[in-house]
Scaffold this active site. Structure first.
Site, PDB file in Angstrom:
ATOM      1  CD  GLU A  41      -2.688   1.126   2.610  1.00  0.00           C
ATOM      2  OE1 GLU A  41      -3.640   1.905   2.691  1.00  0.00           O
ATOM      3  OE2 GLU A  41      -2.411   0.292   3.503  1.00  0.00           O
ATOM      4  CE  LYS A 112      -7.332   1.277   3.090  1.00  0.00           C
ATOM      5  NZ  LYS A 112      -6.119   1.608   3.876  1.00  0.00           N
ATOM      6  CB  CYS A 148      -4.584  -1.884   4.135  1.00  0.00           C
ATOM      7  SG  CYS A 148      -3.903  -2.096   5.801  1.00  0.00           S
ATOM      8  CB  SER A 182      -1.179  -4.155   8.500  1.00  0.00           C
ATOM      9  OG  SER A 182      -1.739  -4.556   9.719  1.00  0.00           O
ATOM     10  CG  ASN A 400      11.638  17.841  39.393  1.00  0.00           C
ATOM     11  OD1 ASN A 400      11.794  16.629  39.273  1.00  0.00           O
ATOM     12  ND2 ASN A 400      10.457  18.391  39.620  1.00  0.00           N
ATOM     13  CB  THR A 424      15.942   6.283  29.361  1.00  0.00           C
ATOM     14  OG1 THR A 424      15.968   7.252  30.414  1.00  0.00           O
ATOM     15  CG2 THR A 424      17.197   6.429  28.514  1.00  0.00           C
TER      16      THR A 424
END
Length: 463
Positions: A41, A112, A148, A182, A400, A424
């Protein structure tokens, strides 16, 4: 008829590279003796193109690429995905389309029908649903080509009022072919297999499903293209998280075997929400299958993010904790140890083992690292803020300041040497608001942003 599937990794808007890959795929299929090669697609421009399709130059480029590709579609048929102009006055200006190329010409165009507008999808914002339905005739075969979402309208409570295959069946097609983009989720492979098998058994036709692979910023496409024969048997499940090419014989896929029986009441899954129901949630999220897939999805995501953005080097803060350790290991796996830099930034409150753990991990992985104490910087903040903070007890603000000091150092090095900072923080922290703005939440890519804390531990064990 021999049909090839080309499961490739595309780059949104990188027409030169996408065109090169598609042409290489065509040449591979020719060498295998294929009559038809199927791509995915919107492979011409990459998926999802989003607001790029609003630019006339972008659409003009798509058509230019199709003109280039069709020169290679001489003796072989080629199915490619691209935006297509809507020549009617009504409706949006574009379709999400598939073009059949053969004999250096455009032989057919399919639009589509079902345009998802939920989760990561926003296709209905840009594209017009198909006005009509038809099969593509090629070398004596009728191809029921869908795109799809067109095959996902199944189950007891379908989302859409129209099911494209119901519109195509009156044309007596010989095979179903789906070009897809997908994205990965924990259950997508299970659901895809269910959807494809259910189509085969319902419409009594073989099906070839070609899915894209690769990462586009926050979306990872896992590949896993599928081929089922007319009896509902899975002939091939292609590679996950990497490119793959396979060849299939339609005559073999179309051979009926009356001896094949499917169990009555066989369970089918039509949405990811149905998979894992009734299982222990924690056990499901951390089972061996899911953690293996998450590992490969994250490595592919990091690698593609950097390569498609034109960067090669990553930096992160190494605290000695599990989140930064897993992020660092994933980065080294994806980019190579020579392209990962870790900064250890202890304060007077850091434990000795956290520093030694971070150092040992860097040595184990072989990546470069620096140990930069933030004690003096932290103390200078407190000195400067003394007239305001006075003698108030130390608390969240002081904590902080440490996180934001580390964020500043990381961004300084990233800016100086052209690194991308990896965040992270994990999904559990983000969900509960446990983080520091402009501190440990800084970064260009949140590697673990969709990974729960217990999955982080499971990933650490996976290594």
């Amino acid at each position: 008829m021999k049909i090839a599937l080309a499961q490739q990794n595309y780059h949104i808007g990188n027409f030169e590279d996408n065109t090169r890959k598609i042409i290489e795929g065509i040449h591979w299929a020719k060498q295998q003796g294929a009559d038809l090669v199927v791509f995915t697609e919107l492979c011409v421009c990459g998926y999802p193109p989003r607001d790029f399709v609003e630019f006339t130059d972008f659409i003009n480029k798509c058509y230019e690429v199709i003109d280039r590709i069709k020169q290679h579609a001489d003796s072989i048929g080629v199915l490619i995905g691209s935006p297509a102009r809507n020549l009617r006055r009504k409706g949006k200006d574009l379709f999400n389309a598939v073009f059949l190329l053969h004999e250096k010409e455009i032989k057919g165009e399919i639009h589509k029908t079902l345009l998802p507008n939920y989760d990561v999808f926003d296709e209905y914002r840009y594209f017009e649903p198909s006005f009509d339905w038809k099969v593509l005739e090629f070398k004596g075969k009728k191809l029921a080509v869908t795109i799809c979402e067109d095959i996902w309208n199944m189950g007891d409570n379908p989302l859409y009022r129209i099911t494209p295959m119901e519109k195509l069946m009156p044309f007596s097609p010989d095979v179903m072919i789906n070009l897809s983009a997908s994205p990965y989720n924990y259950a997508q492979d299970v659901v895809r297999n269910s959807i494809v098998k259910a189509h085969v058994l319902k419409y009594k036709l073989p099906m070839l499903y070609c899915n894209t692979v690769g990462s586009q910023t926050e979306i990872v496409f896992d590949g896993g293209s599928l081929v089922y024969d007319i009896n509902g048997g899975k002939v091939k499940e292609m590679k996950y998280f990497e490119e793959d090419y396979q060849l299939f014989d339609l005559d073999e896929l179309s051979k009926k075997d009356p001896s094949v029986k499917h169990p009555a009441g066989e369970k089918y899954f039509y949405s990811a929400k149905e998979v894992g129901t009734g299982e222990d949630t924690l056990a499901y999220l951390t089972n061996e299958k899911n953690i293996d897939e998450i590992f490969h999805a994250l490595v592919l995501g990091i690698r593609d993010y950097f390569s498609k953005m034109g960067f090669s080097k990553a930096i992160l803060g190494a605290s000695g904790g599990i989140d930064s350790a897993v992020t660092q290991a994933l980065a080294v796996e994806a980019l190579g140890k020579e392209n990962v830099l870790a900064l250890l930034m202890p304060s007077q409150y850091s434990s000795s083992h956290s520093v030694s753990d971070a150092e040992q991990l860097c040595k184990n992985l072989g990546n470069c690292y620096y140990n930069l104490s933030i004690k003096e910087i932290f103390d200078s903040f407190l000195t400067t803020l003394k007239p305001v903070f006075k003698d108030l007890p130390s608390g969240l603000a002081e904590e902080n300041i440490q996180a934001r000091t580390r964020g500043n150092l990381l961004m300084a090095v990233a800016n100086k040497f052209g690194y991308i900072l990896l965040n992270t923080s994990n999904k559990s922290e983000l969900a509960t608001g446990y983080g520091t703005l402009y501190g440990d939440m800084a970064g260009g890519l949140s590697v673990l942003g969709d990974v729960y804390k217990m999955q982080v531990y499971a990933l650490a064990k996976y290594f």
